[in-house]
Each structure stands twice: as structure tokens, then as C-alpha cells.
Design an enzyme around this catalytic site. Sequence first.
Site, mmCIF file in Angstrom:
data_model
loop_
_atom_site.group_PDB
_atom_site.id
_atom_site.type_symbol
_atom_site.label_atom_id
_atom_site.label_comp_id
_atom_site.label_asym_id
_atom_site.label_seq_id
_atom_site.Cartn_x
_atom_site.Cartn_y
_atom_site.Cartn_z
ATOM 1 N N ASP A 157 0.869 -1.183 0.000
ATOM 2 C CA ASP A 157 0.000 0.000 0.000
ATOM 3 C C ASP A 157 0.904 1.231 0.000
ATOM 4 O O ASP A 157 1.055 1.928 1.006
ATOM 5 C CB ASP A 157 -0.898 -0.034 1.252
ATOM 6 C CG ASP A 157 -1.834 1.160 1.320
ATOM 7 O OD1 ASP A 157 -2.518 1.296 2.355
ATOM 8 O OD2 ASP A 157 -1.856 1.949 0.354
ATOM 9 N N ASP A 160 2.692 6.777 -5.050
ATOM 10 C CA ASP A 160 3.257 6.690 -6.405
ATOM 11 C C ASP A 160 4.721 6.259 -6.336
ATOM 12 O O ASP A 160 5.401 6.537 -5.350
ATOM 13 C CB ASP A 160 3.150 8.077 -7.063
ATOM 14 C CG ASP A 160 1.714 8.580 -7.061
ATOM 15 O OD1 ASP A 160 1.457 9.615 -6.431
ATOM 16 O OD2 ASP A 160 0.858 7.899 -7.641
HETATM 17 N N1 SAM Z 1 -3.218 4.508 -0.666
HETATM 18 C C1 SAM Z 1 -2.088 5.371 -0.982
HETATM 19 C C2 SAM Z 1 -1.758 5.286 -2.445
HETATM 20 O O1 SAM Z 1 -2.303 4.424 -3.127
HETATM 21 O O2 SAM Z 1 -0.963 6.131 -2.911
HETATM 22 C C3 SAM Z 1 -0.916 5.007 -0.103
HETATM 23 C C4 SAM Z 1 -1.219 5.396 1.316
HETATM 24 S S1 SAM Z 1 -0.044 5.006 2.540
HETATM 25 C C5 SAM Z 1 -0.197 6.431 3.505
HETATM 26 C C6 SAM Z 1 1.512 5.156 1.744
HETATM 27 C C7 SAM Z 1 2.591 4.837 2.748
HETATM 28 O O3 SAM Z 1 3.722 4.241 2.107
HETATM 29 C C8 SAM Z 1 3.138 6.063 3.495
HETATM 30 O O4 SAM Z 1 2.790 5.994 4.846
HETATM 31 C C9 SAM Z 1 4.655 6.010 3.286
HETATM 32 O O5 SAM Z 1 5.390 6.392 4.434
HETATM 33 C C10 SAM Z 1 4.849 4.543 2.937
HETATM 34 N N2 SAM Z 1 6.064 4.214 2.192
HETATM 35 C C11 SAM Z 1 6.622 4.889 1.163
HETATM 36 N N3 SAM Z 1 7.760 4.265 0.762
HETATM 37 C C12 SAM Z 1 7.902 3.157 1.567
HETATM 38 C C13 SAM Z 1 8.867 2.113 1.648
HETATM 39 N N4 SAM Z 1 9.933 2.082 0.820
HETATM 40 N N5 SAM Z 1 8.697 1.150 2.584
HETATM 41 C C14 SAM Z 1 7.631 1.185 3.425
HETATM 42 N N6 SAM Z 1 6.679 2.159 3.401
HETATM 43 C C15 SAM Z 1 6.826 3.123 2.472
#
Ligand code: SAM
Length: 289
Positions: A157, A160
Site C-alpha cells: 500500500d 506513487d
Molecule cells: N493509498 C495510498 C496510495 O495508493 O498512494 C498510499 C497510502 S499510505 C499512507 C503510503 C505509505 O507508504 C506512506 O505511509 C509512506 O510512508 C509509505 N512508504 C513509502 N515508501 C515506503 C517504503 N519504501 N517502505 C515502506 N513504506 C513506504
Amino acid sequence: MPEHWFTEADPFSPVNYRYAVTRVLHERRSAIQEIKVLEHSFFGRMLVLDDVVQLTERDEFLYHEMLAHVPMHSHAAPERVLVIGGGDGGTLRECLKHSPVKSATLVDIDPEVSEVSRQFFPRLAVSFADRRSALKPGDGAAFLRETREKFDVILVDAPDPVGPARTLTTPEFYRSAHAALNEGGVFAMQTESLHFHLEFIQHVQGTLRGIFPQVALYAAPLATYAGNWWTFSIAAKGDLSGEPVRPAHVPAVYYSADAHRKAFVPDAVVQSLARHYAPFPARYTPPAR
Ligand code: SAM
């Protein structure tokens, strides 16, 4: 009267949504990204990361139900679940509705997102208090590389594929997910919009097909993600019938056994779109801000 207008800065979208914000409830740069919570008269509270809307109170159910329940119902007994990203808790909440679940691990690179969710999105953060949940802050790709744990369902989840999320769209990442899945395991991730991101979707689907025996694409109509015709790529170590493999009784607003069946996008549609779009730019590159 709106306090101000918020214009989304979606990295690959040829359109930018603009929201009349009534209040800015939170705005802080964490070690990873800028986190905002905006209030909107129609959508309610909105979580925004690096100026891209992640969820709204009004319609988050649709994305979280479809990311979770299609793969979870594609597994006969998903006891051990891993959610990568999803620090708001919405996907975790949906996974915990499945009675076979014994453990649900959430790995988000930014623990501040979960803290903000606890404060402003209690209906999502409720999942953190479930005794089956475990929050392990960190990069999801590094976690999968290093873990010895095995899972029945792995859900990604992530936002982008830019910034910290880049590590979650490499062949190595998909291979480590495959390795961390038990026999019969199921993997799924959000893979952007068929209207705007076909090239990315085909890249992910093609890479997954080189790793998993069964790969498919399904979609849901998301109003607050630019491009709206939002896809999810699902891959399985076993069969992937396109049907729920056990009764679909989870409480949900949109998801049902029928919604599950009807969500899948035929490969012929993807191929036809690719032929139609061939003379057009494969991806949109926004002008420098
Ligand atoms: N539903 C949303 C979408 O489709 O764009 C995503 C929501 S969720 C808040 C996205 C999460 O991914 C964020 O909390 C961010 O910190 C996390 N994230 C980004 N890169 C990541 C990584 N390499 N490993 C783990 N989490 C990550």
C-alpha cells in the site's frame, strides 16, 4: 469560505486536482516526507503526503477494501499477513476483518504517518490496537530482504513510485516478496491508473509474470486518485481464479463476491488500450514547479 485552495502535485498525472480546504489540521515534515491533514467540507479529513492525497475520510473505504479483500479472499486461509506501506492503518483494518488472520505485520518507512493517523483518523488507526497487529517501521524492501518470516498474503500500500517508494517497484522487491510467501501465497499492490499510467502497469504486470505463475489485474473507481480507474496487480503462487475461494462475509461498503468477480480487467482490454495509446506519450512529465 475556504481557508485556502490546495492543488495536488501528483507526480505522473496530467491533471491536478484542486481542493477548497476549510482548515489545515496538521502540517509537518517528517524525516521522510511532508505530512498534511486537511479538512474539506465534502471529503472530511484528508491525509496528504508530499502534496499527494493518500486518503479522505469520505471515500477511503473503497481503496482499502479493494486492496485487501480481493487478495485475502484469493487465499483459503490467510493466517499471516504483511502490509508494506499503509501507515494510516486502513488496509490493516480491512485485513483484520478476516477470521483466519492470526498475525498482521505493518512495515511503513515513516512511523509519523501512523502517529498522525492515530490523532486524526481514529477509524483507520483502530487497527493498530488489535492484538494481532505488529508495527515495524522501516523500508519495506529492506524488511523483505532481511526477514526470515513467511506470510500468506503480502499487500503493498505505497504511494506513487517516487521518492522512498521507489524501492517497492523493482524486480528484486517482487522476488523477495515471492520468497517470503508460503505455498499458495498471494501478493497484491496498487498499480496506479489505467487512464494515465498504462506503461507502469504493463511494466509491473510483466515483471510479476516473470516471477509468479499466476498474475492478474483488477480495478476500482476511485474519485480522489487522479486517473480514477485505479488498478491493483495481484500475483499468486497457486491458482488465481478471479473468484473468492471462501465465503466473502467481511463487513464492507463496496466489496462483495460480485464486486470481486467484476473487478478483474481482461488482458485483452489492456492490450487494446496499449495499441490505442501507442501514438501518444507513454507517460506525462509535469513541467518543473
Ligand atoms: N493509498 C495510498 C496510495 O495508493 O498512494 C498510499 C497510502 S499510505 C499512507 C503510503 C505509505 O507508504 C506512506 O505511509 C509512506 O510512508 C509509505 N512508504 C513509502 N515508501 C515506503 C517504503 N519504501 N517502505 C515502506 N513504506 C513506504
